[in-house]
Write a protein that holds these residues in place. Structure first.
Motif, PDB file in Angstrom:
ATOM      1  N   ARG A 264     -47.509 -21.932 -10.846  1.00  0.00           N
ATOM      2  CA  ARG A 264     -47.362 -22.885 -10.128  1.00  0.00           C
ATOM      3  C   ARG A 264     -48.365 -23.509 -10.278  1.00  0.00           C
ATOM      4  O   ARG A 264     -49.504 -23.303 -10.913  1.00  0.00           O
ATOM      5  CB  ARG A 264     -47.129 -22.323  -8.718  1.00  0.00           C
ATOM      6  CG  ARG A 264     -46.117 -20.909  -8.175  1.00  0.00           C
ATOM      7  CD  ARG A 264     -45.937 -21.428  -6.992  1.00  0.00           C
ATOM      8  NE  ARG A 264     -45.145 -20.631  -6.713  1.00  0.00           N
ATOM      9  CZ  ARG A 264     -44.632 -19.439  -5.842  1.00  0.00           C
ATOM     10  NH1 ARG A 264     -45.740 -19.091  -6.203  1.00  0.00           N
ATOM     11  NH2 ARG A 264     -43.531 -18.476  -6.397  1.00  0.00           N
ATOM     12  N   GLY A 265     -48.543 -25.424  -9.784  1.00  0.00           N
ATOM     13  CA  GLY A 265     -49.240 -25.755  -9.969  1.00  0.00           C
ATOM     14  C   GLY A 265     -48.963 -27.007 -11.257  1.00  0.00           C
ATOM     15  O   GLY A 265     -47.765 -27.114 -11.553  1.00  0.00           O
ATOM     16  N   ASP A 266     -50.184 -27.681 -11.082  1.00  0.00           N
ATOM     17  CA  ASP A 266     -49.929 -29.011 -12.704  1.00  0.00           C
ATOM     18  C   ASP A 266     -49.977 -28.589 -13.481  1.00  0.00           C
ATOM     19  O   ASP A 266     -51.089 -29.766 -14.293  1.00  0.00           O
ATOM     20  CB  ASP A 266     -51.072 -30.033 -11.599  1.00  0.00           C
ATOM     21  CG  ASP A 266     -50.891 -30.374 -10.412  1.00  0.00           C
ATOM     22  OD1 ASP A 266     -49.526 -29.911  -9.934  1.00  0.00           O
ATOM     23  OD2 ASP A 266     -51.680 -29.965  -9.545  1.00  0.00           O
ATOM     24  N   TYR A 267     -50.315 -27.170 -14.055  1.00  0.00           N
ATOM     25  CA  TYR A 267     -50.472 -26.712 -15.753  1.00  0.00           C
ATOM     26  C   TYR A 267     -49.737 -28.740 -16.853  1.00  0.00           C
ATOM     27  O   TYR A 267     -50.123 -27.990 -17.839  1.00  0.00           O
ATOM     28  CB  TYR A 267     -50.265 -25.472 -15.616  1.00  0.00           C
ATOM     29  CG  TYR A 267     -51.025 -25.058 -15.513  1.00  0.00           C
ATOM     30  CD1 TYR A 267     -52.379 -24.549 -15.043  1.00  0.00           C
ATOM     31  CD2 TYR A 267     -51.270 -23.877 -14.654  1.00  0.00           C
ATOM     32  CE1 TYR A 267     -54.114 -23.471 -15.544  1.00  0.00           C
ATOM     33  CE2 TYR A 267     -52.186 -23.119 -13.720  1.00  0.00           C
ATOM     34  CZ  TYR A 267     -53.702 -23.333 -13.880  1.00  0.00           C
ATOM     35  OH  TYR A 267     -54.504 -22.402 -13.228  1.00  0.00           O
ATOM     36  N   LEU A 268     -48.513 -28.149 -16.060  1.00  0.00           N
ATOM     37  CA  LEU A 268     -47.988 -28.916 -16.663  1.00  0.00           C
ATOM     38  C   LEU A 268     -48.059 -30.359 -17.817  1.00  0.00           C
ATOM     39  O   LEU A 268     -47.836 -30.987 -18.645  1.00  0.00           O
ATOM     40  CB  LEU A 268     -45.978 -29.118 -16.012  1.00  0.00           C
ATOM     41  CG  LEU A 268     -45.207 -29.660 -16.816  1.00  0.00           C
ATOM     42  CD1 LEU A 268     -44.869 -29.004 -17.736  1.00  0.00           C
ATOM     43  CD2 LEU A 268     -43.913 -30.589 -16.127  1.00  0.00           C
TER      44      LEU A 268
END
Lengths: 321, 349
Positions: B143-147
């Motif tokens: 989850r989260g904005d690592y992409l």
């Protein structure tokens, strides 16, 4: 052997600047779960503040210290050069803290309750705004940094084939980075503000219920992180005497990778990850292929996300509804 | 509520779902390809081709950033993979097997050469898909904005690799690519892209993607395999970006590692955000408008001597997020605006 030690020194010096940037990333991420893309640009602004301060006021500051300590205005010593640099670093830190405050106030605070992707898009927008308006304001060509340490000789050890050169500037950068990190550590773990920051990062809503002014704490976090990035900007400007408006994006991204490597949200982890990254880059460009240096941080990032997403020192947190 | 609204939309667009119309559109494009050059100046024709490529890019990115709610910033990287691979394939075919590509009598391209061109485009897309899978998997599991940061870094990795690969020219770049791309090809792929994305979004898979966007935890609780959904959307987006890269390469005829820099990714992002995250027609309109605007702003840029465009884009992005975070069309399609549909109260989107 001397070669190896030389790489280690370069790596530690580079790692120190990464650490200063990574600390801001990791603090903001810990408190808002936001990748603050504009952080690299704050670092760039720090470098430019340092440049213009030393251009327009550097001579005066240096003269002042020379007069006070050495008796004559044109007599430079290591001590006065260091003191001048410290003053310039401090000015850049103050300016960057104000920039960080404004960014948080104008761009991020109004979006506090909106979906995270909107916050992220805003961060990208702020980052690009600084990059391109920087090109308009400062000009896109690289600018040379005035050399405050020009009269000082490097310390050399060993003989010709085993020569080891240590630049006093590198030592200054490393020591300043360490001192700033220790101050930050003290703020986070031994002051009221630090306790409030940890509380907000642990649970924003709960901290708010306990009477912590969360908005003010978040603003303070941005200011602290931005000040550190500003210091890093000045010191990088001094070491690699060229600054340009786009200089912030790559080191910023790399510092984020270092923060993830150490465990995002973890202050000690950010420092550890940064030094690992700095050393790895120095060794790769020394012994391997320097052209691949810029890709190393991202390869490490993908690897760490595959193997241990919480980072080296991070604790796995389960997400609750 | 937002989701039920979407399901209703599926019915109201039943006419658009039939393949017949899409095939007709492609045929029309090829007809136009013969007629238009005599009617329009080459400059306007070029803008049309570039607008088409941008439409492919923005619609495919909308699948990831708009419908799935992830944030990819590496569309230019996938363009680079597809563009370089397909250009490398066709140029080496011309070099090593000229009998397949070039008519020895006239020295011009054979009519059958387009088969290899088409094949190279698809292979470029497939390569981009594979790369997208490898890049996307580690960050999309989380989850989260690592992409966002991984895709940004991926663009950098691609650039460094291209700089160091002599087979594709290194820093000099790849030149001498045959200009296969014309309006007909671009429009064909525009139709294919819009058709595929439209069908996916209005299918059960599409509702999976939208459920991930709305609430990932709730989606998981309902038994949705969120990682799989995200990776599929991302890989599909990468495929069309790769194809667009191939089209672009065979239009420009020269490539260098700087062709697909971060600014290209950012242009696509702003098209998606401006058009509406979750609106296919919004992306199409925004892509066309911004392509034309880029050309229209060129005199201003020459006059002032600075690249004001990116400053304006960045400001527009920030103001958009503050004032109208869902983009101009939001999750609505253009058709909805004329339908006078009653707004559902308590809409989650």
């Amino acid at each position: 052997m001397a070669e190896f030690i030389q790489y280690l020194i370069n790596g530690l010096s580079q790692g120190g600047t990464y650490a200063l940037i990574a600390l801001g990333y990791t603090m903001v991420f810990g408190i808002l779960q936001l990748i603050n893309f504009a952080h690299g640009e704050v670092y760039m602004l720090g470098a430019f503040t340092g440049l213009y301060t030393s251009k327009f006021a550097g001579a005066q500051i240096s003269e002042l210290f020379n007069r006070l300590l050495n008796g004559a205005p044109d007599q430079t010593s290591t001590l006065t050069a260091i003191l001048t640099s410290i003053v310039i670093v401090l000015i850049a830190m103050v300016v960057c803290a104000l920039v960080g405050l404004c960014v948080e106030r104008l761009a991020y605070r109004p979006l506090r309750s909106s979906p995270r992707i909107n916050l992220l898009i805003t961060a990208v927008g702020v980052s690009l705004f600084f990059q391109y308006s920087g090109q308009i304001v400062f000009g896109s060509d690289p600018k040379a940094y005035p050399d405050l340490f020009e009269n000082l000789e490097s310390w050399t050890f060993g003989t010709d084939e085993n020569l080891l050169v240590i630049n006093p500037l590198q030592v200054f950068v490393f020591v300043t980075a360490i001192v700033l990190m220790l101050i930050l550590r003290h703020i986070i773990f031994h002051t009221r503000l630090g306790r409030a920051m940890r509380a907000v990062s642990f649970n924003h809503d709960l901290a708010s219920l306990m009477g912590i002014p969360t908005d003010r704490v978040i603003a303070a976090t941005f200011m602290l992180g931005s000040a550190l990035a500003g210091a890093a900007g000045v010191m990088v400007g001094m070491t690699y005497p060229k600054v340009e408006p786009l200089m912030g994006s790559l080191p910023g991204l790399k510092a984020f990778c270092a923060a993830v490597l150490g465990g995002i949200g973890n202050v000690t982890g950010a420092v550890l990850g940064s030094f690992i990254l700095g050393l790895a880059e120095a060794l790769l460009s020394g012994y391997g292929t320097p052209t691949y240096k810029d890709a190393l941080a991202f390869a490490i990032l993908i690897l760490i996300l595959l193997v241990k997403p919480s980072g080296l020192l991070g604790v796995h947190r389960t997400e609750k509804v | 509520m937002g989701l039920s609204n979407k399901i209703e939309n599926t019915k109201s667009y039943a006419g658009l779902m039939s393949l017949r119309w899409w095939l007709l559109a492609i045929a029309g494009a090829w007809a136009l390809d013969y007629v238009l050059p005599s009617m329009l100046s080459p400059y306007i024709f070029q803008i049309l081709v570039l607008a088409g490529i941008n439409v492919i890019l923005s619609v495919s990115l909308n699948l990831v950033n708009g419908f799935t709610g992830q944030f990819s910033m590496g569309h230019a990287g996938f363009m680079a993979v597809g563009g370089y691979l397909s250009a490398f394939l066709t140029t080496s075919l011309v070099e090593h097997r000229p009998d397949l590509m070039i008519d020895p009598a006239t020295g011009e391209l054979l009519g059958t050469a387009v088969i290899f061109y088409f094949g190279s485009l698809i292979l470029g897309g497939v390569a981009a898909t594979l790369v997208g899978y490898i890049v996307g998997l580690p960050s999309l599991r989380l989850r989260g904005d690592y992409l966002a940061i991984v895709t940004l870094g991926f663009g950098e990795i691609i650039r460094v690799i291209l700089l160091n690969t002599d087979a594709v020219g290194g820093a000099r770049g790849l030149s001498g690519i045959k200009q296969f791309t014309n309006f007909g090809w671009v429009f064909t792929f525009v139709v294919i892209t819009v058709f595929c994305v439209w069908r996916v979004v209005h299918s059960a898979h599409g509702r999976v993607l939208q459920s991930i966007r709305e609430d990932e935890i709730a989606a998981t609780a309902m038994g949705v395999n969120t990682t799989q959904g995200k990776v599929r959307a991302f890989a599909m987006g990468a495929f069309f970006a790769g194809v667009a890269g191939g089209l672009f390469a065979h239009y420009l005829t020269t490539l260098n590692p700087g062709t697909f820099d971060f600014n290209r990714s950012f242009e696509v992002i702003i098209m998606v955000v401006l058009g509406g995250m979750g609106s296919i027609s919004g992306s199409v309109v925004a892509a066309i408008v911004l392509t034309v605007l880029k050309e229209a702003l060129r005199p201003l840029q020459q006059y002032t001597g600075v690249d004001l465009r990116m400053v304006i884009y960045a400001l527009v992005l920030i103001i958009m997020m503050l004032a109208r975070p869902k983009g101009i069309f939001g999750t609505k399609e253009i058709g909805d605006l004329f339908r006078g549909r009653k707004k559902v109260k308590g809409d989650l989107t």
